[in-house]
Motif scaffolding. Structure first.
Motif, PDB file in Angstrom:
ATOM      1  N   ILE A  39      -1.008   3.632   6.148  1.00 48.92           N
ATOM      2  CA  ILE A  39      -2.375   3.791   6.405  1.00 48.92           C
ATOM      3  C   ILE A  39      -2.945   3.123   7.619  1.00 48.92           C
ATOM      4  O   ILE A  39      -4.260   3.236   7.784  1.00 48.92           O
ATOM      5  N   LEU A  65      -6.053   8.644   3.502  1.00 46.51           N
ATOM      6  CA  LEU A  65      -6.103   8.486   2.282  1.00 46.51           C
ATOM      7  C   LEU A  65      -6.320   9.710   1.092  1.00 46.51           C
ATOM      8  O   LEU A  65      -6.323   9.748   0.010  1.00 46.51           O
ATOM      9  N   TYR A  68      -3.463  10.400  -0.729  1.00 45.86           N
ATOM     10  CA  TYR A  68      -3.088   9.152  -1.756  1.00 45.86           C
ATOM     11  C   TYR A  68      -4.016   9.510  -2.910  1.00 45.86           C
ATOM     12  O   TYR A  68      -3.470   9.562  -4.040  1.00 45.86           O
ATOM     13  N   PHE A  96      -8.559  -0.308   2.400  1.00 42.13           N
ATOM     14  CA  PHE A  96      -7.788   0.387   1.213  1.00 42.13           C
ATOM     15  C   PHE A  96      -8.480   0.017  -0.146  1.00 42.13           C
ATOM     16  O   PHE A  96      -8.854   1.029  -0.631  1.00 42.13           O
TER      17      PHE A  96
END
Ligand SMILES: Cc1cc2nc3c(=O)[nH]c(=O)nc-3n(C[C@H](O)[C@H](O)[C@H](O)COP(=O)(O)O)c2cc1C
Length: 178
Positions: A39, A65, A68, A96
């Motif tokens: 990331i 993300l 994700y 994150f």
């Protein structure tokens, strides 16, 4: 099981990334599905736009993300790797964590979460210094909010220069024995 790896470090010889990959290799050898997100590139901070509250969706940002959050609802395990900078997990790890703001459907009322509780979070931190209580306390500050999103926090794996090989072996075993 579905396992997601998230690596924060951009270093070509990143130790935390190696540990996450060992965990995933162990999990894959045991027949689990694995996916890994590096990331450090194309990672954006939470903008506070509140689209996740107004439109009843995960984060609307189209960055590293996005995929994700597409996989997270079906994931059983997330393994997070980061380096320690100035005594704390590196900045990408905090970004994150911040981005999970989109998981609660409302701002102050946290009774409704977009993911089911019980996903296991395995943290892996690489550092130059020996394992110590000060860094552990900082690691815990990063990890604490994940409990509020229903994650079950697993014991962090600390990777130091002294114990690297044993820790990588441990990472493989953790993934292999899920
Ligand atoms: C900017 C920077 C700050 C660092 N600060 C610390 C520190 O405060 N304490 C420490 O033990 N190691 C520190 N290190 C060493 C890293 O934690 C170590 O290289 C670790 O392996 C980085 O994780 P990675 O290999 O997964 O990228 C620092 C490294 C960098 C580049």
């Amino acid at each position: 099981m579905n396992i997601i790896g998230v690596t924060c470090s951009c270093l070509p010889k990143s130790i935390s990334q190696e540990a996450v990959k060992e965990f995933l290799r162990g999990a894959a050898d045991a027949g689990h599905q694995t996916e890994c997100f590096a990331i450090s590139q194309n990672l954006r901070g939470c903008t506070g736009c509140h689209a996740c509250k107004k439109t009843d969706s995960f984060c609307v940002q189209k960055d590293v993300l996005a995929d994700y959050f597409k996989l997270l609802p079906e994931a059983d395990v997330v393994v997070l790797g980061a380096g320690i900078y100035m005594g704390y997990p590196q900045g990408e790890a905090w970004t994150f964590m911040n981005r999970h703001f989109c998981l609660h459907k409302r701002v102050l009322d946290h009774s409704e979460c977009r993911i089911a509780p019980g996903k296991k979070l395995y943290p892996m931190f690489a550092q130059g210094a020996p394992d110590n209580p000060e860094y552990r306390a900082h690691d815990n500050e990063l990890l604490k909010p994940f409990s509020g999103w229903g994650f079950e926090l697993m014991e962090p794996l600390i990777l130091t220069a002294q114990g690297k090989e044993a820790a990588l072996q441990k990472a493989y075993e953790l993934g292999n024995t899920l």
